[in-house]
Design a protein around this motif. Structure first.
Motif, mmCIF file in Angstrom:
data_model
loop_
_atom_site.group_PDB
_atom_site.id
_atom_site.type_symbol
_atom_site.label_atom_id
_atom_site.label_comp_id
_atom_site.label_asym_id
_atom_site.label_seq_id
_atom_site.Cartn_x
_atom_site.Cartn_y
_atom_site.Cartn_z
ATOM 1 N N ILE A 65 0.969 -1.154 0.042
ATOM 2 C CA ILE A 65 0.047 -0.039 0.033
ATOM 3 C C ILE A 65 0.954 1.227 0.048
ATOM 4 N N SER A 66 2.018 1.317 0.614
ATOM 5 C CA SER A 66 2.820 2.371 0.529
ATOM 6 C C SER A 66 3.403 2.534 -0.587
ATOM 7 N N VAL A 67 3.618 1.580 -1.446
ATOM 8 C CA VAL A 67 4.236 1.740 -2.895
ATOM 9 C C VAL A 67 3.310 2.534 -3.656
ATOM 10 N N ALA A 85 9.579 9.396 -1.479
ATOM 11 C CA ALA A 85 10.429 8.642 -0.404
ATOM 12 C C ALA A 85 9.582 8.940 1.115
ATOM 13 N N ALA A 86 9.388 10.406 1.224
ATOM 14 C CA ALA A 86 8.815 10.760 2.480
ATOM 15 C C ALA A 86 7.254 10.331 2.589
ATOM 16 N N VAL A 87 6.719 10.461 1.666
ATOM 17 C CA VAL A 87 5.049 9.757 1.506
ATOM 18 C C VAL A 87 5.258 8.218 1.792
ATOM 19 N N LYS A 88 6.231 7.743 1.127
ATOM 20 C CA LYS A 88 6.255 6.073 1.295
ATOM 21 C C LYS A 88 6.508 5.726 2.708
ATOM 22 N N SER A 89 7.320 6.539 3.537
ATOM 23 C CA SER A 89 7.966 6.106 4.659
ATOM 24 C C SER A 89 6.498 6.627 5.638
ATOM 25 N N VAL A 90 5.953 7.710 5.246
ATOM 26 C CA VAL A 90 4.583 7.797 5.967
ATOM 27 C C VAL A 90 3.708 6.832 6.111
ATOM 28 N N ASP A 92 4.413 3.615 4.994
ATOM 29 C CA ASP A 92 5.146 2.353 5.721
ATOM 30 C C ASP A 92 4.878 2.364 7.375
ATOM 31 N N GLU A 93 4.888 3.699 7.865
ATOM 32 C CA GLU A 93 4.419 3.609 9.424
ATOM 33 C C GLU A 93 3.065 3.036 10.115
ATOM 34 N N ARG A 94 2.130 3.338 8.832
ATOM 35 C CA ARG A 94 0.856 3.272 9.202
ATOM 36 C C ARG A 94 0.370 2.064 8.659
ATOM 37 N N LEU A 99 -3.861 -2.426 7.106
ATOM 38 C CA LEU A 99 -4.136 -3.872 7.027
ATOM 39 C C LEU A 99 -4.625 -4.537 7.985
ATOM 40 N N ALA A 100 -4.488 -4.318 9.190
ATOM 41 C CA ALA A 100 -5.334 -4.739 10.216
ATOM 42 C C ALA A 100 -6.747 -4.594 10.281
ATOM 43 N N LEU A 101 -6.807 -3.341 9.880
ATOM 44 C CA LEU A 101 -8.427 -2.735 9.703
ATOM 45 C C LEU A 101 -9.114 -3.159 8.634
ATOM 46 N N SER A 102 -8.275 -3.370 7.434
ATOM 47 C CA SER A 102 -9.110 -4.012 6.400
ATOM 48 C C SER A 102 -9.409 -5.448 6.264
#
Length: 149
Positions: A65-67, A85-90, A92-94, A99-102
């Motif tokens: 999802i981050s990609v 890259a910064a958006v991807k890392s944001v 990645d953190e979430r 995925l747990a919610l989905s």
């Protein structure tokens, strides 16, 4: 008696002619004319079982999802490499929370939607400082469209 034999003969002759009509040999419409295909039942649908399925392979892993989100926002907002890259890392953190919610089936749809909205707002707060003014207005439009749904 001769008349009766003639009547039976004519009946048999005509009843055989009509019975062949279901195979397209009679005077009725023949959808298979010239195709070399003469069944009593159209079994061409069976050939669809041998065609490749358009469904995705079950073994194929879902994309990250981050990609996906960083590529989407990079295209929509024209992000540079650092911003992407910064958006991807944001994301990645979430990613684990999303995925747990989905996959959560215990809560109701409204509860899950509210949790998604909270996570999205937190992600938006982290992404906004990374953007220029033009990108912020474009990103705000994306957020507004997302909130309409």
């Amino acid at each position: 008696m001769k008349y009766f034999k003639l009547l039976v003969f004519a009946f048999l002759l005509l009843s055989g002619y009509e019975s062949m009509a279901q195979y397209g040999y009679g005077s009725y419409y023949d959808p298979y004319y010239g195709s070399g295909y003469r069944p009593g039942v159209d079994r061409r649908i069976d050939t669809q079982r041998n065609k490749k399925s358009i469904r995705k392979n079950k073994d194929e892993k879902p994309k990250d999802i981050s990609v996906l989100m960083s590529d989407y926002l990079a295209k929509e907002l024209k992000l540079d490499d650092f911003q992407k890259a910064a958006v991807k890392s944001v994301y990645d953190e979430r990613k684990d929370e999303i995925l747990a919610l989905s996959q959560n089936q215990a809560d109701t749809r409204d509860v899950i939607t509210d949790k998604f909205r909270i996570i999205s707002e937190e992600i938006d707060k982290e992404i906004f400082p990374l953007l220029s003014e033009e990108q912020k207005t474009a990103y705000q439009k994306i957020i507004d469209e997302r909130n309409k749904e």
